[in-house]
Design a protein around this motif. Structure first.
Motif, PDB file in Angstrom:
ATOM      1  N   UNK A 417       0.848  -1.186   0.000  1.00 11.26           N
ATOM      2  CA  UNK A 417       0.000   0.000   0.000  1.00 11.26           C
ATOM      3  C   UNK A 417       0.883   1.235   0.000  1.00 11.26           C
ATOM      4  N   UNK A 418       0.409   2.306  -0.641  1.00  6.45           N
ATOM      5  CA  UNK A 418       1.116   3.586  -0.556  1.00  6.45           C
ATOM      6  C   UNK A 418       0.930   4.221   0.820  1.00  6.45           C
ATOM      7  N   UNK A 419      -0.086   3.746   1.546  1.00 10.30           N
ATOM      8  CA  UNK A 419      -0.413   4.306   2.861  1.00 10.30           C
ATOM      9  C   UNK A 419       0.215   3.481   3.974  1.00 10.30           C
ATOM     10  N   UNK A 420       0.207   4.023   5.182  1.00 10.28           N
ATOM     11  CA  UNK A 420       0.706   3.279   6.349  1.00 10.28           C
ATOM     12  C   UNK A 420       0.309   3.954   7.646  1.00 10.28           C
ATOM     13  N   UNK A 421      -1.000   4.060   7.870  1.00 13.06           N
ATOM     14  CA  UNK A 421      -1.440   4.779   9.073  1.00 13.06           C
ATOM     15  C   UNK A 421      -1.548   3.840  10.268  1.00 13.06           C
ATOM     16  N   UNK A 422      -2.335   2.771  10.133  1.00 11.85           N
ATOM     17  CA  UNK A 422      -2.573   1.887  11.277  1.00 11.85           C
ATOM     18  C   UNK A 422      -2.787   0.462  10.782  1.00 11.85           C
ATOM     19  N   UNK A 441       4.410  -1.869   8.106  1.00  9.21           N
ATOM     20  CA  UNK A 441       4.762  -0.480   7.820  1.00  9.21           C
ATOM     21  C   UNK A 441       3.571   0.422   8.122  1.00  9.21           C
ATOM     22  N   UNK A 442       3.428   0.770   9.407  1.00  6.54           N
ATOM     23  CA  UNK A 442       2.329   1.649   9.824  1.00  6.54           C
ATOM     24  C   UNK A 442       2.709   2.353  11.110  1.00  6.54           C
TER      25      UNK A 442
END
Ligand code: NAD
Ligand code: MN
Length: 491
Positions: A417-422, A441-442
């Protein structure tokens, strides 16, 4: 509109304090050259008109914050703490009115709005406790040299807030910024400016000096950008979409502002084959469908071991189809509307596109028969990690189930994912829990609990979910800078 009355009545005292068409600058409601209308999010009823700012109004707000700063930073830290506690006490004393108003104007069920206001009170108190506990350090030096490090506030901070948690996201920024000795200008989202304006008035009533907390609603391109460009603003803390966050960072670079970005997400729940499903299933549903999926940290991807997938999908669907859809004023409502009809069309369109692309719809994907922009809780099964539904933030109650063969595949899918919040992980194996927590990776990994936010722990993104942290001690550091003092004491 008759149906909207219970919420409006409950918050009438609060709204009566607000003079229409105004912004909050230098400790007073000031009439603004233009206005924007605030609607109730279920029935579209007009709540009131608020003032809308342009670059001139933002300049007046920044000037007021700049003027207030020297006295605010010089104030005894314990006095700053007392003011933050007083703000928290006032909010707590009027809890039910604030819950009703936030539910009405942000479109959230009362149960969700209650969590927001309770959390706002707790956040104010937590950071109040640090206002007089900020210290520096003395550095090892020769006998004839004295070196120490002071931690100082930044100055005027620009705080840009989204519509999904209007008051809570504002407080996440305002509380540490003020505790650290900064003054602020808040730019709330155009859909939800009302609680921000009323909170500025509450702060003044609690004794906060004029100019320390200013609030100017207005269009992002005008008011928001004016704040990001303003030469006397030293820091921007932005919560919102990744697309706007990138623009904010680019423009802020022209004046080398410090920037905190809390952006979008596509956060996973990982259910391994040894997971306690009794807990994992309801938690996974709540983690995705809470606030109709309009949460930056919504766990919208459920990554599940193939061996448990049939059971997991069946039980999740049972919860999703059983959620009580209802009016915002009904305390029993579990699934409220999405923010507006534009969002509703976008979300339903993404569901249709996914079906056309061959995704397997388990439930939802449609608008239920209820007045307001509702979307049924939706589950897609057999989603592949590269699919649009597994990659793009929907910002609605839509879950993508990704089936994996083993633990390594689960980790790979989570990180694809390009994201990594939680991320949330379900396993009974302690070793695996620690090992995988280190590999995800979050910014937050929760294990065997859906809770990904705690006031005491930092919250923020890896990768394109942003940088910088809010909450926790890191959230206070975000509003401080270090100064080294080097002194010759040889004579
Ligand atoms: P948005 O980016 O459209 O707006 C956020 C804020 O920025 C609003 O106040 C808006 O008026 C302002 N803005 C818009 N254009 C601007 C510009 N050019 N310059 C300066 N300011 C501008 O986001 P939204 O639609 O309000 O909120 C939804 C998004 O927020 C989602 O992507 C969600 O994931 C994200 N979000 C993230 C977090 C987090 O903590 N990471 C929390 C809540 C929401
Ligand atoms: Mn937007």
């Amino acid at each position: 509109m008759a149906q909207a009355m219970p919420l409006m009545t409950a918050s009438a005292d609060l709204r009566a304090r607000y003079p229409e068409g105004t912004v909050y600058i230098d400790g007073a409601f000031i009439v603004s050259p233009s206005r924007l209308t605030v609607y109730g999010k279920q029935f579209g009823d007009t709540i009131c008109d608020v003032g809308s700012g342009n670059a001139d109004v933002i300049d007046a707000a920044v000037t007021s914050a700049d003027k207030a700063w020297p006295a605010w930073r010089a104030m005894a830290p314990s006095a700053r703490a007392a003011l933050l506690y007083a703000m928290a006490d006032r909010l707590a004393a009027e809890m039910d009115q604030w819950i009703s108003l936030e539910a009405h104007h942000a479109g959230k069920p009362l149960s969700d709005a209650r969590i927001d206001i309770v959390s706002a009170v707790m956040t104010l108190r937590w950071f109040a406790g640090f206002a007089d506990r900020i210290d520096g350090r003395v550095v090892a030096s020769a006998e004839t040299v004295h070196r120490y490090i002071r931690r100082e506030p930044l100055g005027v901070c620009g705080l840009i807030v989204p519509w999904n948690f209007p008051l809570l996201m504002m407080v996440w920024k305002v509380a540490p910024a003020l505790a650290a000795g900064n003054t602020v200008v808040v730019k709330p989202a155009s859909l939800t400016p009302l609680t921000a304006l009323l909170f500025a008035k509450l702060a003044s009533d609690a004794g906060l000096p004029a100019g320390v907390l200013n609030v100017v609603p207005g269009p992002g391109e005008a008011a928001g950008m004016a704040l990001v460009r303003h030469p006397r603003v030293t820091k921007i803390s932005f919560t919102g979409s990744t697309e706007i966050g990138k623009q904010v960072a680019r423009i802020a670079a022209d004046t080398v502002k410090r920037v905190t970005l809390e952006l979008g997400g596509k956060s996973p729940t990982i259910i391994l084959d040894d997971a306690d499903l009794e807990k994992a299933i309801p938690a996974s549903a709540a983690g995705c469908f809470g606030h109709a999926g309009q949460k930056c940290a919504a766990r919208t991807r459920v990554i599940v071991s193939e061996s448990r997938a049939d059971e997991v999908v069946e039980r999740l669907a049972k919860i999703a189809t059983g959620l009580k859809i209802g009016d915002l004023s009904d305390p029993a409502t579990q699934l409220g509307p999405v923010i507006d009809t534009k969002a509703q069309s976008r979300i339903l369109g993404m569901c249709q596109d996914a079906q056309k692309a061959g995704a397997s719809l388990v439930c939802g994907g449609e608008a239920p028969d209820h007045t307001g922009p509702y979307v049924s809780a939706t589950i897609f099964d057999q989603v592949k990690s590269g699919d649009v539904l597994a990659q793009e933030e929907v910002f609605g109650p839509v879950m993508a189930v990704i089936r994996v063969s083993d633990e390594d595949a689960a980790i790979a899918a989570a990180n694809d994912s390009d994201y990594g919040l939680a991320a949330t992980l379900w396993t009974r194996d302690v070793g695996k829990a620690h090992r995988i927590s280190g590999q995800i990776q979050a910014g937050t990994v929760s294990v065997n609990t859906p809770a990904v936010v705690g006031i005491e722990t930092p919250f923020g993104g890896y990768k394109q979910s942003g940088y910088g942290r809010e909450l926790g001690l890191e959230g206070l550091d975000a509003y401080l800078q270090s100064k080294a003092v080097i002194m010759d004491i040889s004579s």
